[in-house]
Design an enzyme around this catalytic site. Structure first.
Site, short mmCIF file in Angstrom:
data_model
loop_
_atom_site.label_atom_id
_atom_site.label_comp_id
_atom_site.label_asym_id
_atom_site.label_seq_id
_atom_site.Cartn_x
_atom_site.Cartn_y
_atom_site.Cartn_z
N ASP A 93 -2.27 6.35 -3.61
CA ASP A 93 -1.14 5.70 -2.94
C ASP A 93 -0.64 4.56 -3.82
OD1 ASP A 93 -3.22 3.90 -2.53
OD2 ASP A 93 -2.52 3.30 -0.56
N ASP A 105 -0.98 1.37 -4.13
CA ASP A 105 -1.88 0.39 -4.76
C ASP A 105 -3.22 1.00 -5.13
OD1 ASP A 105 -2.80 0.61 -2.13
OD2 ASP A 105 -3.44 -1.49 -2.04
N SER A 131 0.81 -1.21 0.00
CA SER A 131 0.00 0.00 0.00
C SER A 131 0.85 1.27 0.00
CB SER A 131 -0.96 -0.04 1.20
OG SER A 131 -1.92 0.98 1.12
N ASP A 173 -5.76 2.29 -3.59
CA ASP A 173 -7.02 2.08 -2.89
C ASP A 173 -7.35 3.24 -1.95
OD1 ASP A 173 -5.20 1.60 -0.87
OD2 ASP A 173 -6.08 -0.33 -0.25
#
Length: 450
Positions: free
Chosen positions: A243, A245, A102, A247
């Site tokens: 960010d 990834d 992440s 999400d």
């Protein structure tokens, strides 16, 4: 049974050490494959990843584990976490995997797992997998003739781009908007600019040259300074920071001010409530969301239900209470009309739709309430359990009484790092700072002798 691998958002750690080694990744694949083998059909798993260097290593290890368990593997390559969730359902996979840490730096990596419904796994399923990770693998291996196959899937970016575009309200175009998007040198570096451009925006992209080592480095939602600078430089109407990834999302307005997830949830909740789209009578957020958001919603006859930190806990409460908007202050925004997990790009599109409909500056639209002063500090913990210390418990009780009904106190161990997070908020900033500083000193003192 204490958790050895899973935290608040899957398994996470420093790559090539501890619990983030190829051996662990292979064992997770084997264990998850064993848990999700149900029925006689040919089982399949989809695996996506972000742009970290260690993603190649962990991806190959997981392929070995899943194929050894008898699952066919569909490799998606670098793609956002919400795309993995969506494609798990779309491709009728038995399980989905996202290899990502992440917002963490490139040295870290992680494994997020999704069930066939596209939702993150329950605590019960994670514990079932945990019990198998360190077990004898012989019982999890399939026969020679049933070993799985692996192949890369083409066109997954196009699938996600079209999915994201369909979440925009009909007849709303981004024409006339100058948008800067910071992709954090992460998983959305191709798809996010494409979606915004195809919807009509003038797009300036930064953080879109990943090299395996620069993900989240001085860019993205954890470092919005770069985005604010670019918005000012090109005189953009709005900046979007994703960010690693993709999400989560933060917004930068035309003045260069950062807008957090609490304000974004307020914008979406108010808009959806006005359009009679909001379900559940309010939204779901975590204990970390600002008291100002709660007051804003109450003034408009909407509720705020709080959960533990972690977007999967938000999603669980949303499903249980019939809510379709939820999220975290950090920018995880879950819109269950569209997705089963946080989707930074889809949330940003809802904000952009409000901007176009209302024809007002982002600085006006995205300032829905004045946040209550909120102070968050971290205490690094290397040993012991300071929160179980009697002296610390007494200090927490005293701090809670000091804040009274005009403030809140939240103390919790991080689910992804060896930290204890101390957060307090209230109308009196000086008092809040005093409370946090005293508790940090108390916890740090116990840690030193633990």
């Amino acid at each position: 049974m204490a958790r050895q691998y899973f935290g608040t958002d899957g398994i996470r750690g420093k790559s090539n050490s501890g619990k983030m080694t190829p051996d662990t990744a292979m064992r997770v694949g084997l264990a998850a494959g064993a848990v999700f083998r149900r029925g006689d059909h040919r089982h399949r798993v989809v695996i996506g990843k972000d742009t970290r260097l260690s993603g190649y290593m962990l991806e190959n290890a997981m392929v070995a584990g899943f194929t050894a368990s008898g699952m066919d593997v569909f490799l998606l390559g670098p793609i956002p976490t919400p795309a993995v969730s969506m494609l798990t359902r779309s491709l009728r996979a038995d399980i989905g995997v996202m290899i990502s840490a992440s917002h963490n730096p490139y040295e870290d990596n992680g494994i997020k797992l999704f069930g066939p419904d596209g939702y993150k796994l329950s605590d019960e399923l994670e514990m079932r997998i945990e019990r198998l990770i360190d077990a004898d693998i012989s019982s999890q291996l399939t026969s020679s003739k049933n070993i799985g196959r692996a192949k890369r899937i083409d066109g997954v970016h196009d699938r996600y781009i079209e999915f994201a575009k369909r979440t925009m309200p009909k007849k709303v175009s981004l024409s006339g908007l100058r948008v800067v998007v910071d992709c954090a040198n992460g998983a959305a570096y191709k798809v996010a600019p494409a979606v915004l451009w195809e919807l009509g925006a003038e797009v300036i992209t930064i953080g879109n040259e990943p090299n395996g080592l620069n993900i989240n480095h001085e860019c993205g939602s954890t470092h919005p300074v770069a985005l604010a600078r670019k918005v000012h430089e090109v005189r953009a109407d709005i900046g979007i920071a994703l960010d690693g990834d993709a999400d989560r999302v933060l917004i930068v307005d035309e003045k260069g001010s950062v807008v957090d997830g609490d304000q974004l949830m307020a914008v979406i909740a108010e808009s959806w409530s006005r359009d009679k789209r909001l379900t559940g009578g309010g939204i779901v957020a975590t204990v970390m969301s600002n008291l100002g958001l709660e007051r804003f919603l109450e003034e408009r006859d909407m509720s705020l239900e709080r959960t533990k930190v972690g977007d999967r806990y938000v999603v669980e409460r949303m499903r249980g209470g019939g809510f379709n908007v939820g999220g975290e202050q950090s920018g995880h925004i879950v819109l269950s009309d569209y997705a089963t997990t946080g989707d930074g790009l889809v949330a940003a599109l809802q904000i952009l739709a409000c901007v176009q409909r209302m024809d007002r500056p982002v600085s006006e639209i995205c300032h829905r309430f004045d946040p209550v002063p909120q102070i968050l500090k971290n205490v690094r913990v290397t040993a012991g359990k300071p929160l179980e210390d009697a002296h610390v418990k007494s200090a927490i009780d005293a701090a809670t009484e000091t804040l009274g009904k005009s403030g809140r106190l939240v103390i919790r161990p991080s689910g992804t790092e060896p930290l204890i997070r101390v957060m307090a908020e209230g109308d009196d900033r000086v008092l809040v700072e005093k409370v946090v500083d005293e508790l940090v000193d108390t916890i740090a003192g116990v840690k030193a002798v633990a």
